[in-house]
Motif scaffolding. Structure first.
Motif, PDB file in Angstrom:
ATOM      1  N   LEU A 184       0.842  -1.199   0.000  1.00 37.36           N
ATOM      2  CA  LEU A 184       0.000   0.000   0.000  1.00 37.36           C
ATOM      3  C   LEU A 184       0.875   1.246   0.000  1.00 37.36           C
ATOM      4  O   LEU A 184       0.632   2.187  -0.761  1.00 37.36           O
ATOM      5  N   GLN A 185       1.916   1.257   0.831  1.00 38.75           N
ATOM      6  CA  GLN A 185       2.776   2.425   0.901  1.00 38.75           C
ATOM      7  C   GLN A 185       3.475   2.671  -0.430  1.00 38.75           C
ATOM      8  O   GLN A 185       3.654   3.816  -0.852  1.00 38.75           O
ATOM      9  N   LYS A 186       3.870   1.589  -1.114  1.00 45.05           N
ATOM     10  CA  LYS A 186       4.502   1.742  -2.419  1.00 45.05           C
ATOM     11  C   LYS A 186       3.546   2.406  -3.402  1.00 45.05           C
ATOM     12  O   LYS A 186       3.932   3.320  -4.153  1.00 45.05           O
ATOM     13  N   ALA A 187       2.294   1.953  -3.408  1.00 43.41           N
ATOM     14  CA  ALA A 187       1.307   2.546  -4.318  1.00 43.41           C
ATOM     15  C   ALA A 187       1.046   3.999  -3.972  1.00 43.41           C
ATOM     16  O   ALA A 187       0.933   4.858  -4.853  1.00 43.41           O
ATOM     17  N   LEU A 188       0.951   4.294  -2.657  1.00 47.17           N
ATOM     18  CA  LEU A 188       0.714   5.672  -2.240  1.00 47.17           C
ATOM     19  C   LEU A 188       1.898   6.566  -2.609  1.00 47.17           C
ATOM     20  O   LEU A 188       1.718   7.710  -3.034  1.00 47.17           O
ATOM     21  N   ASP A 189       3.104   6.043  -2.452  1.00 49.64           N
ATOM     22  CA  ASP A 189       4.292   6.829  -2.799  1.00 49.64           C
ATOM     23  C   ASP A 189       4.325   7.151  -4.289  1.00 49.64           C
ATOM     24  O   ASP A 189       4.694   8.261  -4.690  1.00 49.64           O
ATOM     25  N   GLU A 190       3.950   6.169  -5.111  1.00 47.79           N
ATOM     26  CA  GLU A 190       3.942   6.405  -6.560  1.00 47.79           C
ATOM     27  C   GLU A 190       2.905   7.466  -6.928  1.00 47.79           C
ATOM     28  O   GLU A 190       3.167   8.366  -7.736  1.00 47.79           O
ATOM     29  N   ALA A 191       1.723   7.346  -6.318  1.00 47.30           N
ATOM     30  CA  ALA A 191       0.680   8.330  -6.613  1.00 47.30           C
ATOM     31  C   ALA A 191       1.071   9.712  -6.091  1.00 47.30           C
ATOM     32  O   ALA A 191       0.815  10.730  -6.741  1.00 47.30           O
ATOM     33  N   ALA A 192       1.711   9.750  -4.912  1.00 47.68           N
ATOM     34  CA  ALA A 192       2.104  11.031  -4.330  1.00 47.68           C
ATOM     35  C   ALA A 192       3.166  11.724  -5.183  1.00 47.68           C
ATOM     36  O   ALA A 192       3.205  12.954  -5.263  1.00 47.68           O
ATOM     37  N   ARG A 193       4.046  10.952  -5.813  1.00 44.19           N
ATOM     38  CA  ARG A 193       5.073  11.553  -6.673  1.00 44.19           C
ATOM     39  C   ARG A 193       4.421  12.259  -7.853  1.00 44.19           C
ATOM     40  O   ARG A 193       4.827  13.367  -8.238  1.00 44.19           O
ATOM     41  N   VAL A 194       3.405  11.644  -8.441  1.00 41.82           N
ATOM     42  CA  VAL A 194       2.667  12.295  -9.521  1.00 41.82           C
ATOM     43  C   VAL A 194       2.023  13.579  -9.015  1.00 41.82           C
ATOM     44  O   VAL A 194       2.105  14.640  -9.658  1.00 41.82           O
ATOM     45  N   VAL A 195       1.386  13.501  -7.854  1.00 44.70           N
ATOM     46  CA  VAL A 195       0.698  14.661  -7.286  1.00 44.70           C
ATOM     47  C   VAL A 195       1.670  15.807  -7.053  1.00 44.70           C
ATOM     48  O   VAL A 195       1.372  16.970  -7.362  1.00 44.70           O
ATOM     49  N   GLU A 196       2.836  15.506  -6.519  1.00 37.97           N
ATOM     50  CA  GLU A 196       3.803  16.562  -6.193  1.00 37.97           C
ATOM     51  C   GLU A 196       4.199  17.353  -7.434  1.00 37.97           C
ATOM     52  O   GLU A 196       4.216  18.604  -7.408  1.00 37.97           O
ATOM     53  N   TYR A 197       4.487  16.642  -8.520  1.00 35.58           N
ATOM     54  CA  TYR A 197       5.027  17.347  -9.689  1.00 35.58           C
ATOM     55  C   TYR A 197       3.945  17.805 -10.661  1.00 35.58           C
ATOM     56  O   TYR A 197       4.112  18.844 -11.327  1.00 35.58           O
ATOM     57  N   LYS A 198       2.863  17.057 -10.761  1.00 32.61           N
ATOM     58  CA  LYS A 198       1.809  17.463 -11.690  1.00 32.61           C
ATOM     59  C   LYS A 198       0.937  18.574 -11.115  1.00 32.61           C
ATOM     60  O   LYS A 198       0.423  19.414 -11.857  1.00 32.61           O
ATOM     61  N   SER A 199       0.774  18.584  -9.798  1.00 34.48           N
ATOM     62  CA  SER A 199      -0.206  19.495  -9.216  1.00 34.48           C
ATOM     63  C   SER A 199       0.353  20.387  -8.121  1.00 34.48           C
ATOM     64  O   SER A 199       0.283  21.604  -8.203  1.00 34.48           O
ATOM     65  N   ALA A 200       0.931  19.784  -7.064  1.00 33.52           N
ATOM     66  CA  ALA A 200       1.284  20.560  -5.871  1.00 33.52           C
ATOM     67  C   ALA A 200       2.257  21.681  -6.165  1.00 33.52           C
ATOM     68  O   ALA A 200       2.096  22.810  -5.677  1.00 33.52           O
ATOM     69  N   ARG A 201       3.257  21.393  -6.970  1.00 33.86           N
ATOM     70  CA  ARG A 201       4.285  22.412  -7.215  1.00 33.86           C
ATOM     71  C   ARG A 201       3.761  23.546  -8.079  1.00 33.86           C
ATOM     72  O   ARG A 201       4.038  24.715  -7.823  1.00 33.86           O
ATOM     73  N   TYR A 202       2.992  23.203  -9.105  1.00 33.88           N
ATOM     74  CA  TYR A 202       2.592  24.293  -9.999  1.00 33.88           C
ATOM     75  C   TYR A 202       1.305  24.976  -9.547  1.00 33.88           C
ATOM     76  O   TYR A 202       0.976  26.055 -10.036  1.00 33.88           O
TER      77      TYR A 202
END
Length: 399
Positions: free
Chosen positions: A217-235
């Protein structure tokens, strides 16, 4: 460069307690409208065929939450205080981020084959309609996608042009440009990470997972969170906020005196505030993409399920669902033909899995983390007030 007005004509300060009030959003809309009006004169000699491009650009940039310009503007205020005579130039620079945002939305809708955006037909659907209405030859879908891709490209170029023509002093602009350049790269790279995530088959999403397997579960959450950080959170939050702060001169004095800081730089503190709020913003978006009211969000309810988006919400649902629920998710996620009953069935699985509650807790955690950072940041009172209100607006919303 836009001439500065005399000091006697300095505008009254905007209200930091309501940082997204009509005075602010109207000013952003006016800046965008003025810029696009100027582009009309550029496009007109090229031919009347470009009139729809101008109209669609104006429609798509005419609304929205205006969060990115707001984080930019109030990031400046947090460092330098009220901009006074620089306000028109600062607002134009902030508004240029909205053109970048809409560029990304237009491309995103093409990739997701979305029908609506902000309650209106998505750009590629409008170009399809144009093709049909004029009785042109060829495939209207292909034409629509091509038109939207080119419109997105044009909006990206216009965002750059609008920033450079905003009228900021060159030394201010030079401070901010590296952040904007990072922002453009990160959102594009993050979008590709998202495309990769959608392309992975369902079985590989949580490989070999059994009930209670927290590591998977943590692996899946980490992968999804990486997308969120760069696709959404930063910009959405981090980079606009840091850009505004850089325009205001964040860390300049300390950099000149020591070159190395014993304490965390303000630039980094604002980043440590911006990323959690940006993540929480996206997690709220993920919830609205599944459970939101289409009359409020401007997109069909459950559209993220039809598009098969691999969000943190989906990761939590796949991890927490019973075998029957997980099979249903794996078989129906990404089914373009899901009807209202199919959407309701998946919504029930997600809720019963505990995923909806888990994502709400993630939002609360990130919000709390960000507010702790903000409380310790050495910024102006007006900036702290505005950023507190913006953080709440980003995560406690229904659209």
């Amino acid at each position: 460069m836009t001439p500065l007005v005399p000091p006697s004509l300095d505008p009254a300060p905007l209200d930091p307690t309501t940082p997204l009030n009509a005075d602010f959003t109207d000013a952003i809309s006016a800046a965008i409208g003025n810029f696009l009006d100027g582009q009309t004169e550029v496009l007109k000699p090229l031919g009347a065929e470009l009139d729809p491009v101008q109209r669609i650009a104006a429609d798509l940039t005419g609304g929205g939450k205006r969060l990115r310009p707001a984080f930019c503007y109030w990031g400046y205020v947090a460092v330098a205080g009220e901009p006074g005579r620089l306000r028109p130039a600062l607002l134009s620079a902030a508004a240029s981020l909205e053109l970048l945002h809409v560029s990304a939305l237009v491309h995103d809708d093409v990739m997701d084959s979305s029908d609506l955006r902000r309650g209106l037909p998505a750009a590629h659907r409008r170009f399809e309609r144009l093709h049909d209405d004029l009785g042109w030859v060829g495939d209207p879908t292909t034409f629509g996608r091509a038109g939207a891709i080119l419109l997105g490209d044009l909006l990206l170029m216009w965002s750059m042009q609008m920033l450079h023509q905003a009228g900021l002093p060159l030394e201010m602009l030079d401070r901010g440009l590296p952040i904007i350049e990072s922002m453009r790269t990160e959102v594009t790279a993050g979008q590709f990470l998202d495309v990769v995530a959608q392309a992975r088959d369902h079985a590989s999403y949580l490989p070999g997972r059994t009930a209670g397997d927290d590591a998977e579960l943590q692996k899946a959450l980490d992968e999804a969170a990486r997308v969120v950080e760069y696709k959404s959170a930063r910009y959405t939050v981090r980079r606009p906020l840091q850009f505004g702060a850089a325009l205001g001169g964040a860390d300049d004095a300390a950099d000149q005196q020591s070159g190395v800081h014993d304490q965390i730089r303000l630039h980094d503190q604002l980043g440590a505030f911006g990323s959690p709020i940006g993540r929480a913003f996206q997690y709220r978006d993920d919830l609205l993409g599944v459970f939101g009211d289409s009359a409020v969000t401007g997109k069909p309810s459950g559209d993220d399920l039809r598009e098969g988006k691999r969000t943190v919400l989906v990761a939590q649902a796949l991890a927490g669902a019973d075998p029957a629920g997980r099979r249903l998710l794996e078989s129906q996620l990404g089914n373009k033909d899901l009807d209202a009953d199919g959407i309701a069935g998946l919504q029930q699985v997600i809720t019963e899995s505990g995923a909806r509650e888990a994502v709400e807790k993630m939002i609360d955690h990130d919000y709390s983390e960000a507010m702790t950072v903000l409380a310790d940041a050495p910024i102006t009172d007006a900036g702290r007030t505005a950023l507190t209100a913006l953080a709440s607006a980003a995560v406690r919303r229904s659209f």
